[in-house]
Design an enzyme around this catalytic site. Structure first.
Site, PDB file in Angstrom:
ATOM      1  N   GLN A 223     -20.121  17.225  15.955  1.00 14.68           N
ATOM      2  CA  GLN A 223     -21.160  18.207  15.661  1.00 14.68           C
ATOM      3  C   GLN A 223     -21.716  18.819  16.942  1.00 14.68           C
ATOM      4  O   GLN A 223     -22.514  19.744  16.896  1.00 14.68           O
ATOM      5  CB  GLN A 223     -22.306  17.539  14.877  1.00 14.68           C
ATOM      6  CG  GLN A 223     -21.868  16.995  13.534  1.00 14.68           C
ATOM      7  CD  GLN A 223     -22.971  16.271  12.780  1.00 14.68           C
ATOM      8  OE1 GLN A 223     -22.743  15.207  12.239  1.00 14.68           O
ATOM      9  NE2 GLN A 223     -24.177  16.831  12.732  1.00 14.68           N
ATOM     10  N   ARG A 372     -28.480  13.438   7.455  1.00 12.08           N
ATOM     11  CA  ARG A 372     -29.191  14.569   6.848  1.00 12.08           C
ATOM     12  C   ARG A 372     -30.687  14.273   6.779  1.00 12.08           C
ATOM     13  O   ARG A 372     -31.283  14.255   5.705  1.00 12.08           O
ATOM     14  CB  ARG A 372     -28.627  14.843   5.464  1.00 12.08           C
ATOM     15  CG  ARG A 372     -28.704  16.318   5.128  1.00 12.08           C
ATOM     16  CD  ARG A 372     -27.802  16.735   4.040  1.00 12.08           C
ATOM     17  NE  ARG A 372     -27.947  18.162   3.806  1.00 12.08           N
ATOM     18  CZ  ARG A 372     -27.221  18.854   2.964  1.00 12.08           C
ATOM     19  NH1 ARG A 372     -26.280  18.276   2.277  1.00 12.08           N
ATOM     20  NH2 ARG A 372     -27.422  20.144   2.799  1.00 12.08           N
ATOM     21  N   CYS A 373     -31.259  14.047   7.934  1.00  6.46           N
ATOM     22  CA  CYS A 373     -32.567  13.405   8.004  1.00  6.46           C
ATOM     23  C   CYS A 373     -33.543  14.101   8.922  1.00  6.46           C
ATOM     24  O   CYS A 373     -34.696  13.715   9.006  1.00  6.46           O
ATOM     25  CB  CYS A 373     -32.367  12.010   8.577  1.00  6.46           C
ATOM     26  SG  CYS A 373     -31.676  12.111  10.233  1.00  6.46           S
ATOM     27  N   GLU A 742     -31.636  20.158   5.709  1.00  2.37           N
ATOM     28  CA  GLU A 742     -31.927  18.746   5.437  1.00  2.37           C
ATOM     29  C   GLU A 742     -33.125  18.539   4.519  1.00  2.37           C
ATOM     30  O   GLU A 742     -33.353  17.429   4.032  1.00  2.37           O
ATOM     31  CB  GLU A 742     -32.139  18.001   6.761  1.00  2.37           C
ATOM     32  CG  GLU A 742     -30.835  17.858   7.548  1.00  2.37           C
ATOM     33  CD  GLU A 742     -31.093  17.551   9.005  1.00  2.37           C
ATOM     34  OE1 GLU A 742     -31.783  18.353   9.660  1.00  2.37           O
ATOM     35  OE2 GLU A 742     -30.624  16.502   9.479  1.00  2.37           O
TER      36      GLU A 742
HETATM   37  N1  MCN Z   1     -29.952  29.397   6.148  1.00  6.51           N
HETATM   38  C1  MCN Z   1     -30.386  30.600   5.634  1.00  6.51           C
HETATM   39  N2  MCN Z   1     -31.713  30.932   5.727  1.00  6.51           N
HETATM   40  C2  MCN Z   1     -32.607  30.079   6.295  1.00  6.51           C
HETATM   41  C3  MCN Z   1     -32.169  28.840   6.796  1.00  6.51           C
HETATM   42  C4  MCN Z   1     -30.820  28.525   6.713  1.00  6.51           C
HETATM   43  O1  MCN Z   1     -29.581  31.344   5.092  1.00  6.51           O
HETATM   44  N3  MCN Z   1     -33.895  30.400   6.407  1.00  6.51           N
HETATM   45  C5  MCN Z   1     -28.527  29.059   6.129  1.00  6.51           C
HETATM   46  C6  MCN Z   1     -27.973  29.063   7.554  1.00  6.51           C
HETATM   47  O2  MCN Z   1     -27.628  30.298   7.976  1.00  6.51           O
HETATM   48  C7  MCN Z   1     -26.820  28.079   7.452  1.00  6.51           C
HETATM   49  C8  MCN Z   1     -27.329  27.072   6.431  1.00  6.51           C
HETATM   50  O3  MCN Z   1     -28.339  27.750   5.666  1.00  6.51           O
HETATM   51  O4  MCN Z   1     -25.669  28.743   6.999  1.00  6.51           O
HETATM   52  C9  MCN Z   1     -27.963  25.835   7.091  1.00  6.51           C
HETATM   53  O5  MCN Z   1     -28.772  26.269   8.140  1.00  6.51           O
HETATM   54  P1  MCN Z   1     -29.817  25.349   8.942  1.00  6.51           P
HETATM   55  O6  MCN Z   1     -30.898  24.942   8.033  1.00  6.51           O
HETATM   56  O7  MCN Z   1     -30.162  26.085  10.176  1.00  6.51           O
HETATM   57  O8  MCN Z   1     -29.011  24.029   9.303  1.00  6.51           O
HETATM   58  P2  MCN Z   1     -27.742  23.831  10.250  1.00  6.51           P
HETATM   59  O9  MCN Z   1     -26.818  24.947  10.078  1.00  6.51           O
HETATM   60  O10 MCN Z   1     -28.169  23.458  11.598  1.00  6.51           O
HETATM   61  O11 MCN Z   1     -27.053  22.623   9.540  1.00  6.51           O
HETATM   62  C10 MCN Z   1     -27.306  21.297   9.903  1.00  6.51           C
HETATM   63  C11 MCN Z   1     -27.651  20.483   8.697  1.00  6.51           C
HETATM   64  C12 MCN Z   1     -27.629  19.047   8.998  1.00  6.51           C
HETATM   65  S1  MCN Z   1     -28.481  18.501  10.326  1.00  6.51           S
HETATM   66  C13 MCN Z   1     -26.943  18.184   8.212  1.00  6.51           C
HETATM   67  S2  MCN Z   1     -27.093  16.541   8.544  1.00  6.51           S
HETATM   68  C14 MCN Z   1     -26.119  18.665   7.119  1.00  6.51           C
HETATM   69  C15 MCN Z   1     -26.569  19.973   6.613  1.00  6.51           C
HETATM   70  O12 MCN Z   1     -26.758  20.831   7.627  1.00  6.51           O
HETATM   71  N4  MCN Z   1     -24.783  18.472   7.160  1.00  6.51           N
HETATM   72  C16 MCN Z   1     -23.982  19.202   6.312  1.00  6.51           C
HETATM   73  N5  MCN Z   1     -25.869  20.487   5.562  1.00  6.51           N
HETATM   74  C17 MCN Z   1     -24.525  20.222   5.466  1.00  6.51           C
HETATM   75  N6  MCN Z   1     -23.736  20.906   4.614  1.00  6.51           N
HETATM   76  C18 MCN Z   1     -22.403  20.660   4.596  1.00  6.51           C
HETATM   77  N7  MCN Z   1     -21.641  21.346   3.731  1.00  6.51           N
HETATM   78  N8  MCN Z   1     -21.834  19.751   5.423  1.00  6.51           N
HETATM   79  C19 MCN Z   1     -22.577  19.012   6.276  1.00  6.51           C
HETATM   80  O13 MCN Z   1     -22.016  18.136   7.088  1.00  6.51           O
HETATM   81 CU1  CUM Z   2     -30.383  13.891  10.684  1.00  3.80          CU
HETATM   82  S1  CUM Z   2     -28.419  14.283  10.219  1.00  3.80           S
HETATM   83 MO1  CUM Z   2     -28.138  16.153  10.738  1.00  3.80          MO
HETATM   84  O1  CUM Z   2     -29.388  16.093  11.872  1.00  3.80           O
HETATM   85  O2  CUM Z   2     -26.814  16.167  11.646  1.00  3.80           O
END
Ligand code: MCN
Ligand code: CUM
Length: 788
Positions: A223, A372-373, A742
């Site tokens: 990641q 996912r925390c 998360e």
């Molecule tokens: N998004 C959006 N509008 C927002 C916020 C987010 O459209 N206001 C969209 C983003 O553009 C992105 C998705 O939602 O496409 C997730 O965005 P974000 O909340 O920024 O999170 P990350 O992309 O950083 O994803 C990380 C997060 C984590 S930490 C874990 S753990 C987890 C999760 O994502 N692991 C996943 N969701 C997952 N989903 C899949 N399918 N697989 C994982 O391993």
């Molecule tokens: Cu806390 S699990 Mo995600 O932060 O990769």
């Protein structure tokens, strides 16, 4: 409410565009680490310990090496020659790559067999003869702190017992005083069990060292590829692996969920092996190896919540024991050994709070990896949300009403929490009210009263959580010293099509679609004309990767700002082409026009073409921009989840009747992707609430090390998720967006637990730890009946 600025063809923010990456995935064209096949590639398989705590008396390689195709058996002694038998964890503890003398948990790597084929490597691993001297394992973290408990980590200088560290936040004296004086104090010890990050794809690596060019190419389920590259260079610099020669490619990833943040021993052994042998080495975990060798959660939290008799919350105290296994390999920012656990004061406005934590070693798999925390927010939210429901039950107040009366009010943002966070924005009343309306809360309350009168067990559970995501501002947030900014680099080609690269790394979150949408929103170039790349450290700008729902808060912001740099440059070009001064140019997404003469205009594509063909004198040609975004604060999404359950008194079976989830993640880039993220996250919320938990016996044997015994919910077990949102933009994020991915996993477990316990309340059952399984419910019912 948010309204789209762009047409569906351009596809900026707010459009529910289907994921671009799905064409690849649905046609079976994804490219995962296990798909990588390099010429001459060897395969590595681990010999693993049957014991949780044992001395290694001897390792005999002879029979394994006699098998045709087995090329090497690598032991800790072999690695020790290069000082590679130990490695640092992300939190500056130390972890064995391979042991030289002692085994610390069941299934720990003992040695690695390298062969021409995976089947031969498995045969080789079975032929290795290891002689162990088993010792009594320490499994219970409370007993690990007993005076006479054996010292598990004598290798650590100054380590006199199994206590790793103490951490605290807040004013202990004032909090205890407020609790002592309060009308009502509710107390509970809450355990969040060890659970497993059950991605579809296990962890793996293909490492390939070229002795001539001295280049190290590593395909990795990571990641955070850039951070890992730096760590590899720091750890293996002394043997000649230098950062410019290391290329890490994280290709498609079949789910990360936090489990693909850390560095695992297998990665290091594969890298060391290719370095020594000079041939590519592949290591892919099997399912049980993946299940047994990592974990998330495992916090034992002693909570006290104090309030007036009519329910004004006054103080919260939580003392936690964290079981880290034999080393603290948590993936957290350096200054935050307990992650963001201090968000545990929740969505409520009160003055006094104190949180402390003691971490201990046991003979279990290492970690405290995330799942996912958002860095331990799951634990924090479970603690406060269970306690608020307990308080409601104790004083006989409706738990929704109690929350509405204690919420931080929308005028109070930015809100300084008692444990030091500055919540950016929120409207908690609106979110909860929307959830109550969607559910039909009052009707369910009536139905519950009727059912109770008939002796039936029905429960309603609420969770109104505050999340904290988007680490983070570089003054506070770093991993091994590297500041937690993130990055975007945009190249717009002469024909107006673009390639953009990011320091984050999608594992299924849909970045190829949503980053393109952000750029479409800012530039007016259709999302379908924009290619998104992540995960290759040779090409992507440096970034700290994807976890803690940070991609939108950090790299998403970087994309917007980099695009704005291009819009500014384009303005100069447009002025030149239209023969007016820059001040006379107006920008509306996708088009520059002359103020007062809108018929005189140039599209973004025309301006881009000019940037390569007809630029103003003195201007640098091309249409490219990069931005490294250091966020001023984290983002604080919130949500209100309500769950309705019925429990069968005869069998303990739990039926989730309704689950309503309202999330507020500020402005939304792609509503369909957010909904998908929420559905997946809620399923990973019901999982620990009702099914999951790694169990050990007194010898440290894992009792449920396969999916036959470790229950992961499928579509069959998942209720129909009913989702919705409120929108409170983040005031400091360039797009007003907050992370969301998360939130559902963080928010769902207490809603489910609260609902089940509410159902059982008439029987006098006031708390159950998750996972709340039918057999646990049944036992509790029998016990309650005996008491009655
Ligand atoms: N998004 C959006 N509008 C927002 C916020 C987010 O459209 N206001 C969209 C983003 O553009 C992105 C998705 O939602 O496409 C997730 O965005 P974000 O909340 O920024 O999170 P990350 O992309 O950083 O994803 C990380 C997060 C984590 S930490 C874990 S753990 C987890 C999760 O994502 N692991 C996943 N969701 C997952 N989903 C899949 N399918 N697989 C994982 O391993
Ligand atoms: Cu806390 S699990 Mo995600 O932060 O990769």
């Amino acid at each position: 409410m948010f309204s789209c600025k762009t047409s569906p063809e351009v596809g900026g923010m707010g459009h529910s565009i289907k994921r671009k990456e799905d064409a690849r995935f649905l046609h079976g064209k994804g490219n995962y680490v296990d798909d990588v096949k390099l010429p001459g590639m060897l395969h590595m398989v681990m010999v693993r310990s049957p014991y949780a705590y044992a001395k290694i008396k001897s390792i005999n390689k002879d029979k394994a090496l006699a098998i045709d195709g087995v090329l090497a058996v690598i032991t800790g002694e072999d690695l020790a020659q290069y000082n590679l038998h130990w490695m640092p964890t992300l939190l500056s503890d130390s972890q064995m790559v391979l042991p030289t003398d002692t085994i610390m948990h069941q299934s720990q790597e003992v040695c690695a067999v390298i062969a021409t084929d995976r089947y031969i490597a498995v045969d080789g691993a079975e032929a290795v003869e290891v002689e162990y001297e088993p010792m009594q394992a320490i499994v219970d973290p409370f007993k690990a702190l007993d005076e006479d408990a054996p010292l598990l980590r004598p290798d650590k200088e100054g380590q006199e017992n199994n206590h790793i560290y103490h951490w605290e936040r807040g004013d202990k004296a004032k909090t205890e005083e407020a609790i002592a004086k309060a009308d009502v104090v509710v107390k509970e010890r809450i355990h969040l069990p060890r659970i497993h990050v059950a991605s579809i794809e296990t962890c793996g690596v293909v490492a390939s060292y070229d002795k001539v060019t001295e280049k190290m190419l590593i395909y990795l389920t990571s990641q955070a590829p850039h951070a890992i590259r730096t760590i590899v260079a720091l750890v293996a610099g002394h043997v000649g692996l230098s950062e410019e020669k290391i290329r890490i490619i994280a290709p498609d990833i079949g789910g990360g969920f936090g489990g693909k943040v850390p560095v695992y021993p297998g990665y290091v052994i594969a890298i060391a092996a290719t370095f020594l042998i000079g041939k590519p080495v592949k290591w892919i975990e099997d399912r049980s190896e993946n299940l047994v060798n990592g974990f998330a959660r495992d916090y034992h939290m002693d909570c006290e919540l104090a309030a007036t008799k009519d329910g004004k919350i006054q103080a919260f105290k939580v003392s936690t024991l964290a079981d880290h296994g034999y080393t603290d390999s948590s993936a957290n920012p350096s200054k935050y050994p307990t992650g963001m656990f201090s968000i545990c004061t929740g969505s409520y406005d009160y003055e006094h709070a104190f949180a402390e934590l003691d971490a201990v070693y046991t003979n279990k798999a290492p970690g405290g990896v995330a799942y996912r925390c958002s860095f331990r927010v799951t634990e924090a939210v479970h603690a406060i949300e269970r306690m608020v429901d307990k308080l409601a039950a104790e004083i006989g107040k409706d738990p929704a009403q109690l929350r509405l009366e204690n919420f931080i009010k929308k005028e109070q943002f930015p809100y300084s929490s008692p444990l030091g966070w500055s919540y950016d924005s929120g409207d908690y009343h609106a979110t909860l009210k929307k959830a109550m309306d969607m559910l039909g809360y009052d009707d369910y309350k009536k139905e519950q009263a009727e059912k109770r009168a008939q002796g039936k067990l029905m429960g309603i559970g609420i969770s109104t959580f505050t999340e904290v995501v988007g680490a983070g501002p570089s003054k506070d947030f770093d991993i091994l010293g590297i500041a937690m900014f993130d990055s975007a680099e945009i190249r717009v080609h002469p024909t107006g099509k673009a390639l953009a690269r990011f320091g984050t790394k999608s594992q299924g979150q849909g970045h190829e679609t949503t980053y393109a949408q952000i750029l479409a929103e800012e530039l007016g170039i259709p999302y379908s004309d924009i290619e998104i790349e992540e995960g290759d450290t040779d090409t992507a700008p440096y970034g700290l990767g994807t976890y803690a729902s940070r991609s939108t808060p950090t790299a998403g912001a970087a994309a917007a700002i980099a695009a704005r740099k291009l819009v500014d440059k384009g303005k100069k070009i447009a002025a030149y082409l239209l023969e007016v001064s820059e001040e006379d140019i107006e920008w509306e997404v996708g088009k520059y026009s002359v103020k007062g003469a809108p018929e005189k205009s140039k599209t973004i594509q025309e301006v881009v073409f000019a940037s390569y063909t007809n630029i103003p004198p003195g201007m640098e040609p091309g249409f490219e921009a990069t931005h490294y975004y250091d966020p001023p604060n984290l983002t604080f999404p919130n949500g209100a989840y309500i769950c309705v359950v019925e429990v069968d008194e005869e069998t303990g079976a739990i039926d989730v009747k309704r689950f309503v989830a309202i999330d507020d993640c500020g402005n939304i880039i792609n509503p369909m992707i957010v909904e998908g993220q929420v559905h997946g996250g809620l399923t990973q919320g019901i999982a620990p609430a009702m099914y999951e938990g790694i169990q050990y016996d007194d010898e440290g044997n894992v009792l449920n090390g396969t999916f036959m015994d470790y229950l992961v919910p499928t579509a069959v077990e998942s209720p129909k998720w009913e989702t919705g949102h409120t929108i409170t933009p983040s005031p400091h994020h360039p797009l007003g967006a907050k992370g969301v991915a998360e939130s559902p996993t963080v928010g769902a477990p207490p809603a489910i637990a609260n609902a089940i316990i509410d159902a059982l309340y008439p029987l006098g059952i006031k708390h159950l730890d998750i996972p709340i399984t039918p057999s646990k419910v049944w036992d509790a019912i029998q016990e309650a009946k005996q008491k009655a």
